[in-house]
Design an enzyme around this catalytic site. Structure first.
Site, short mmCIF file in Angstrom:
data_model
loop_
_atom_site.label_atom_id
_atom_site.label_comp_id
_atom_site.label_asym_id
_atom_site.label_seq_id
_atom_site.Cartn_x
_atom_site.Cartn_y
_atom_site.Cartn_z
N GLY A 52 29.36 45.02 1.02
CA GLY A 52 29.60 44.78 2.43
C GLY A 52 30.43 43.52 2.60
O GLY A 52 30.45 42.66 1.72
N GLN A 57 34.14 36.10 6.68
CA GLN A 57 34.16 35.77 5.26
C GLN A 57 35.57 35.72 4.70
O GLN A 57 35.79 35.17 3.61
CB GLN A 57 33.36 36.80 4.47
CG GLN A 57 31.87 36.77 4.75
CD GLN A 57 31.14 37.74 3.86
OE1 GLN A 57 31.01 38.90 4.19
NE2 GLN A 57 30.67 37.29 2.71
N CYS A 94 25.30 37.10 -1.39
CA CYS A 94 26.42 37.08 -0.46
C CYS A 94 27.65 36.53 -1.17
O CYS A 94 27.55 35.51 -1.87
CB CYS A 94 26.06 36.19 0.74
SG CYS A 94 27.38 36.07 1.96
N LEU A 95 28.79 37.18 -0.99
CA LEU A 95 30.02 36.71 -1.65
C LEU A 95 30.40 35.30 -1.20
O LEU A 95 31.06 34.58 -1.93
CB LEU A 95 31.18 37.68 -1.34
CG LEU A 95 31.09 39.07 -1.98
CD1 LEU A 95 32.17 39.99 -1.41
CD2 LEU A 95 31.20 39.00 -3.50
N HIS A 136 22.97 42.43 7.41
CA HIS A 136 23.49 41.22 6.76
C HIS A 136 24.88 40.88 7.30
O HIS A 136 25.18 39.73 7.61
CB HIS A 136 23.52 41.44 5.23
CG HIS A 136 24.14 40.33 4.44
ND1 HIS A 136 23.43 39.55 3.55
CD2 HIS A 136 25.42 39.87 4.40
CE1 HIS A 136 24.26 38.67 3.00
NE2 HIS A 136 25.47 38.84 3.49
N GLU A 137 25.72 41.92 7.42
CA GLU A 137 27.10 41.67 7.90
C GLU A 137 27.12 41.30 9.38
O GLU A 137 27.91 40.45 9.80
CB GLU A 137 27.99 42.89 7.64
CG GLU A 137 28.06 43.37 6.18
CD GLU A 137 28.28 42.27 5.17
OE1 GLU A 137 28.92 41.26 5.50
OE2 GLU A 137 27.78 42.41 4.03
N HIS A 140 26.58 37.74 9.78
CA HIS A 140 27.81 36.96 9.58
C HIS A 140 28.58 36.80 10.90
O HIS A 140 29.15 35.74 11.17
CB HIS A 140 28.73 37.64 8.57
CG HIS A 140 28.42 37.30 7.14
ND1 HIS A 140 28.50 36.02 6.63
CD2 HIS A 140 28.04 38.08 6.10
CE1 HIS A 140 28.19 36.03 5.34
NE2 HIS A 140 27.90 37.27 5.00
#
Ligand code: NI
Length: 168
Positions: A52, A57, A94-95, A136-137, A140
């Site tokens: 995702g 991000q 998370c990236l 999660h996204e 963000h």
């Protein structure tokens, strides 16, 4: 002649970059740049083996997310959770927050209203991993990160890790 624009792998913004804390703007009219952003985000996500990715991000403060939990790509614009049910606890990464894993409690099943990649309104029912990734996204887009779900001890470890990184 090449008609399609070249897709780009985008640079991932990392914690504590301030853009990750901003609330993303909703998109009132989908423009070509938004469609290109969706494609670039998917390419970036696949390249980094993510499941995702949210626009902040990659440095864009707009309400766009992509996901693929192995069932094909999902592109969502202005996603909104309209129903949530159950509870589930899972370890998330998370990236934008590399090397950190956090146990996060979230609803198990959700219904989302959004626009798809073509700008058409869609309602999606998701559970399990897909529901988790989408939540999660969406976090963000609100400027919320997995570190916000950490306990005090883990947070202190993270601060120490960041300090060491700055020194090295
Ligand atoms: Ni993330």
């Amino acid at each position: 002649m090449e008609q399609n624009k070249q897709k780009n792998i985008l640079e991932i913004k990392r914690y504590p970059d301030s853009i990750l804390r901003k609330k993303s703007l909703s998109i009132s009219e989908i423009m070509l740049k938004d469609v290109e952003l969706l494609e670039d985000m998917l390419l970036t996500m696949y390249t980094l083996n993510g499941i995702g990715l949210a626009a902040p991000q990659v440095g864009c403060s707009v309400q766009i997310i992509v996901a693929d939990v192995g069932e094909g790509p999902i592109k969502l614009i202005n996603p909104r959770i309209v129903k949530a049910k159950g509870e589930d606890k899972l370890t998330e990464g998370c990236l934008s927050v590399p090397d950190i894993n956090v146990d996060v409690k979230r609803p198990y099943e959700i219904i989302i209203e959004a626009l798809n990649g073509k700008g058409e309104p869609v309602e999606i029912k998701a559970d399990g991993l897909l529901a988790r990734v989408i939540q999660h996204e969406i976090d963000h887009l609100k400027g919320r990160l997995i570190v916000d779900y950490m306990g005090m001890i883990d947070k202190m470890k993270l601060m120490k890790l960041n300090k060491n990184r700055r020194q090295s």
